[in-house]
Scaffold this active site. Structure first.
Site, PDB file in Angstrom:
ATOM      1  N   ARG A   1       0.871  -1.183   0.051  1.00 50.54           N
ATOM      2  CA  ARG A   1      -0.146   0.093  -0.083  1.00 50.54           C
ATOM      3  C   ARG A   1       0.928   1.321  -0.040  1.00 50.54           C
ATOM      4  O   ARG A   1       1.875   1.371   0.802  1.00 50.54           O
ATOM      5  CB  ARG A   1      -0.852  -0.010   1.246  1.00 50.54           C
ATOM      6  CG  ARG A   1      -1.817   1.009   1.266  1.00 50.54           C
ATOM      7  CD  ARG A   1      -2.686   1.163   2.528  1.00 50.54           C
ATOM      8  NE  ARG A   1      -3.618   0.037   2.696  1.00 50.54           N
ATOM      9  CZ  ARG A   1      -3.887  -0.521   3.785  1.00 50.54           C
ATOM     10  NH1 ARG A   1      -3.550   0.004   4.786  1.00 50.54           N
ATOM     11  NH2 ARG A   1      -4.747  -1.511   3.636  1.00 50.54           N
TER      12      ARG A   1
ATOM     13  N   ARG B   1      -1.505   7.005   9.662  1.00 42.82           N
ATOM     14  CA  ARG B   1      -1.642   6.324   8.128  1.00 42.82           C
ATOM     15  C   ARG B   1      -1.531   7.561   7.393  1.00 42.82           C
ATOM     16  O   ARG B   1      -1.289   8.607   7.580  1.00 42.82           O
ATOM     17  CB  ARG B   1      -2.795   5.713   8.238  1.00 42.82           C
ATOM     18  CG  ARG B   1      -3.044   4.522   9.163  1.00 42.82           C
ATOM     19  CD  ARG B   1      -2.167   3.241   8.829  1.00 42.82           C
ATOM     20  NE  ARG B   1      -2.250   2.246   9.893  1.00 42.82           N
ATOM     21  CZ  ARG B   1      -3.253   1.287   9.515  1.00 42.82           C
ATOM     22  NH1 ARG B   1      -4.077   1.159   8.487  1.00 42.82           N
ATOM     23  NH2 ARG B   1      -3.448   0.149  10.142  1.00 42.82           N
TER      24      ARG B   1
ATOM     25  N   LYS C   1      -3.937   2.021  14.893  1.00 44.54           N
ATOM     26  CA  LYS C   1      -3.511   2.932  14.069  1.00 44.54           C
ATOM     27  C   LYS C   1      -4.439   4.144  14.224  1.00 44.54           C
ATOM     28  O   LYS C   1      -5.283   4.143  15.061  1.00 44.54           O
ATOM     29  CB  LYS C   1      -4.305   2.207  12.699  1.00 44.54           C
ATOM     30  CG  LYS C   1      -5.642   2.037  12.805  1.00 44.54           C
ATOM     31  CD  LYS C   1      -6.446   0.951  11.649  1.00 44.54           C
ATOM     32  CE  LYS C   1      -7.766   0.849  11.791  1.00 44.54           C
ATOM     33  NZ  LYS C   1      -8.127  -0.171  10.799  1.00 44.54           N
TER      34      LYS C   1
ATOM     35  N   LYS D   1      -5.375   7.980  12.138  1.00 40.55           N
ATOM     36  CA  LYS D   1      -5.811   8.359  11.012  1.00 40.55           C
ATOM     37  C   LYS D   1      -6.101  10.051  11.099  1.00 40.55           C
ATOM     38  O   LYS D   1      -6.949  10.453  11.752  1.00 40.55           O
ATOM     39  CB  LYS D   1      -7.004   7.616  10.422  1.00 40.55           C
ATOM     40  CG  LYS D   1      -6.660   6.073  10.229  1.00 40.55           C
ATOM     41  CD  LYS D   1      -7.787   5.604   9.659  1.00 40.55           C
ATOM     42  CE  LYS D   1      -7.491   4.097   9.343  1.00 40.55           C
ATOM     43  NZ  LYS D   1      -8.849   3.237   8.752  1.00 40.55           N
TER      44      LYS D   1
ATOM     45  N   CYS E   1     -15.009  -2.734  -0.119  1.00 39.06           N
ATOM     46  CA  CYS E   1     -13.619  -3.145   0.259  1.00 39.06           C
ATOM     47  C   CYS E   1     -13.219  -4.328  -0.569  1.00 39.06           C
ATOM     48  O   CYS E   1     -14.149  -4.868  -0.935  1.00 39.06           O
ATOM     49  CB  CYS E   1     -13.564  -3.569   1.828  1.00 39.06           C
ATOM     50  SG  CYS E   1     -14.258  -4.836   2.223  1.00 39.06           S
TER      51      CYS E   1
ATOM     52  N   CYS F   1      -8.161 -10.549   1.464  1.00 40.84           N
ATOM     53  CA  CYS F   1      -8.219 -10.161   2.783  1.00 40.84           C
ATOM     54  C   CYS F   1      -8.570 -11.408   3.697  1.00 40.84           C
ATOM     55  O   CYS F   1      -9.416 -11.877   3.663  1.00 40.84           O
ATOM     56  CB  CYS F   1      -9.148  -9.006   3.058  1.00 40.84           C
ATOM     57  SG  CYS F   1      -9.122  -8.400   4.788  1.00 40.84           S
TER      58      CYS F   1
ATOM     59  N   CYS G   1     -16.394  -7.540   6.101  1.00 41.76           N
ATOM     60  CA  CYS G   1     -16.247  -7.619   7.835  1.00 41.76           C
ATOM     61  C   CYS G   1     -16.529  -6.609   8.399  1.00 41.76           C
ATOM     62  O   CYS G   1     -17.025  -5.529   7.821  1.00 41.76           O
ATOM     63  CB  CYS G   1     -14.865  -8.181   8.157  1.00 41.76           C
ATOM     64  SG  CYS G   1     -13.410  -6.733   8.072  1.00 41.76           S
TER      65      CYS G   1
ATOM     66  N   CYS H   1     -13.657  -0.865   6.332  1.00 40.95           N
ATOM     67  CA  CYS H   1     -12.666  -0.176   5.440  1.00 40.95           C
ATOM     68  C   CYS H   1     -13.201   0.732   4.622  1.00 40.95           C
ATOM     69  O   CYS H   1     -12.800   1.793   4.013  1.00 40.95           O
ATOM     70  CB  CYS H   1     -11.725  -0.949   4.885  1.00 40.95           C
ATOM     71  SG  CYS H   1     -10.755  -1.967   5.869  1.00 40.95           S
TER      72      CYS H   1
END
Length: 638
Positions: free
Chosen positions: A75, A144, A228, A230, A451, A457, A496, A500
């Site tokens: 990524r 991120r 994470k 953001k 996603c 994934c 899930c 995302c």
């Protein structure tokens, strides 16, 4: 010393130990990248994330008793979605040489490469860095990719400020460890751009113990962030980046002359959650305050330090900053931030209403040049049948050397286009089957997101990207059935509950809850300003039409003027939706009996007809109908 909000101290999670023992993101990754194996160990995988890659396996290729089909997803980290032309051409080449021949635009304005083998990972990352790109910090427990509106308005200074400060915040919070360059570039530090002196000074300024002095990671320390983190930077009214869903969002505030004054700060947003764990939830950010432009970097460090030192390092499900704000409350959180900041934050400035914009189609930059927003279904840049977006983009970038900006709705904006280049670019896109007029894009597709989910994934419970196009077609049929064929609805799907594609902000959200089943969320708004709510926990894919028809019929019957589907669901409430659905009688559609009329043809003619059908790959009745229409047309003209 990292503090935790728990007292007495509890045992830290296993991952905290892996980070602490990694020698600032080096081991065991640096050792294992040299080994001739197909995959990394679990400890190395956790460190690999900080370098911008996830280890995955193609679940379509799993065979019992055989090793998994291991591959890496890589990524990019590119603040504000900026992709210079040389970087795009490199990514395009890498996707063919090492990947699965596609690129994926992410919902955080980056690119993902899928299908890279471990043995090719170092070459791929080195190529990206040497093409003015980076993957450092695109994943992992740190800041991120910093988002910003993708519109390249040169005559609106607030947009230029958003880009500048997205770059600067990204630089401020970039890991300082040399591990990235040691592992992937053999120690050669390649600087893609010179850092702003004010950013360098801010990183070195240890105001109120925001730093670990004389350490390799002065902001993050040995443990980095609890989870994470953001950030985004936007302008008043522009919600092209889902402003309420980030840990921190900065809103540019200018004076009447367009001069930057400072930033409003929102904090505590986040989408991830876990099915059946009510202590996990999606949350919108809260207004925190306002800061003058000269203090913005110290304010950001203060927020980061608060989450770094008081975020939960015991339970990773509870480790995002949104839970700290939820548990403490905004006032306590603000007080701790101000303690690190060294002074009070100023009151939050009034803002206009937020509006979602996708900037598709041809637009003026404001300096005589043009930009073009291209809709990319589910963000997948590929060549498939008559749709050849990958070929088109490579040809355009090769020929015109245009930069691009990726959008938060996984679309692409090409800019710096001379008016004289417009016709040629249109021609390339048209020849490759790409629509440039946004009015010609199916509206349900235009405002949808998914996603990647299966097969790559590892967290996916069910399909998302591969399923959504077909499901949108089915939803369109239901809307047409009830008389709402022109309705625009924001639809988002994830495989899930990690969220995302931000389904919890959608008017109609699908969240994978079991194989071929989805939890359904309703009540978000077209401008992404309020959370949807869970309506049903496990809707089988096969029952989507049956489930949606009464909801759409009720909406058509009772909606207010200019009210969207999500706003309607929010207004009437779930109790009313369920009551109407229970008493609803499905609309009966008159079915035309198949083979109602039969026409016989000689055996020889039937054989020829069958051969033509197989050769042209279309039904025999289509060929017969075409022949009859030609016959009657000729008869009529005579």
């Amino acid at each position: 010393m990292v503090h935790t909000p728990t007292s007495p101290p509890q045992k830290l999670s296993k991952l905290e130990g892996i980070k602490e023992n990694s020698n600032f993101l080096r081991e065991p990754l640096a050792t294992e990248i040299l080994e001739e194996t197909t995959h990394f160990t679990e400890n190395a995988v956790q460190i690999l994330k900080f370098h911008g890659s996830y280890q995955q396996d193609n679940r379509d290729n799993r065979v019992k008793g055989q090793e998994k089909d291991y591959q890496m997803m890589l990524r990019t980290r590119n603040p504000g979605g900026f992709i210079p032309p040389q970087l795009y051409l490199t990514l395009d080449r890498l996707s063919d040489e090492y990947g699965n021949q596609t690129l994926r635009v992410t919902t955080r304005q980056g690119f993902q490469l899928h299908g890279i083998l471990k043995k090719n990972l170092k070459s791929a990352i080195a190529a990206i860095v040497n093409s003015m790109g980076s993957t450092l910090g695109a994943c992992g427990d740190l800041n991120r990719n910093v988002m910003a509106p993708p519109a390249p308005f040169k005559n609106r200074p607030e947009y230029q400020y958003a880009w500048k400060y997205a770059d600067n915040i990204a630089d401020l919070l970039t890991p300082q460890t040399e591990a990235y360059y040691e592992i992937w570039l053999d120690g050669e530090k390649f600087l893609s751009a010179e850092e702003s002196p004010e950013v360098v000074a801010a990183r070195q300024r240890n105001s109120n113990k925001t730093l670990f002095p004389n350490k390799e990671e002065p902001i993050y320390g040995v443990h980095y962030m609890p989870r994470k983190f953001k950030c985004s930077v936007t302008v008043p009214g522009d919600n092209s980046i889902d402003v309420y869903t980030h840990d921190v969002s900065l809103v540019v505030i200018t004076d009447e002359h367009g001069q930057l004054q400072g930033f409003n700060i929102l904090a505590g947003g986040g989408m991830g959650r876990t099915h059946g764990k009510e202590e996990t939830f999606a949350r919108l950010s809260d207004p925190l305050g306002y800061v003058a432009k000269e203090d913005v970097y110290d304010a950001m460090k203060a927020i980061v330090a608060t989450q770094r030192d008081y975020g939960d390092r015991v339970q990773r499900r509870h480790a995002r900053m949104k839970y700290l704000l939820h548990d403490w409350g905004v006032e306590k959180f603000r007080a701790k931030v101000e303690e690190y900041f060294g002074k009070p934050l100023e009151p939050f400035k009034p803002l206009p209403e937020w509006k979602y914009q996708d900037y598709l189609g041809w637009n003026e930059q404001g300096d005589g040049k043009l930009f073009l927003g291209i809709s990319v279904e589910n963000g997948r840049v590929k060549d498939e049948g008559s749709f050849r977006l990958k070929t088109a983009l490579k040809s355009i970038i090769d020929q015109f050397e245009l930069p691009m900006r990726l959008t938060a709705n996984h679309n692409i904006i090409l800019y710096e286009i001379e008016p004289s280049q417009k016709a040629a670019i249109e021609g390339i896109l048209h020849d490759c089957g790409i629509i440039t007029n946004p009015q010609e894009v199916e509206s349900l597709t235009r405002y949808s997101m998914a996603c990647p989910a299966l097969p790559t994934c590892g967290l996916a419970i069910t399909e998302s990207e591969r399923a959504l196009p077909g499901i949108i077609g089915r939803i369109k049929q239901v809307l047409t059935k009830v008389g709402l064929e022109d309705e625009e609805i924001v639809i988002r799907m994830t495989g899930c509950p990690n969220g995302c594609a931000r389904p919890y902000m959608a008017e109609l959200g699908f969240v994978g809850s079991a194989p071929n089943s989805y939890q359904i969320w309703l009540g978000g708004s077209p401008n992404q300003t309020n959370l949807a709510q869970p309506y049903t926990d496990k809707l089988p894919d096969k029952d989507i039409e049956k489930f949606l028809e009464p909801l759409f019929a009720y909406f058509k019957q009772e909606k207010a003027s200019k009210e969207s589907f999500g706003q309607f669901c929010h207004r009437v409430g779930f109790e009313a939706l369920r009551a109407f659905s229970e008493g609803y009688q499905p609309i009966k559609v008159r079915r035309i009996r198949k083979n109602q009329h039969r026409v016989s043809v000689p055996d020889e003619m039937f054989t020829r007809l069958k051969e033509a059908s197989e050769g042209e790959k279309r039904p025999m009745n289509h060929i017969v109908q075409e022949a009859l229409e030609a016959y009657f047309s000729q008869k009529q003209s005579n």
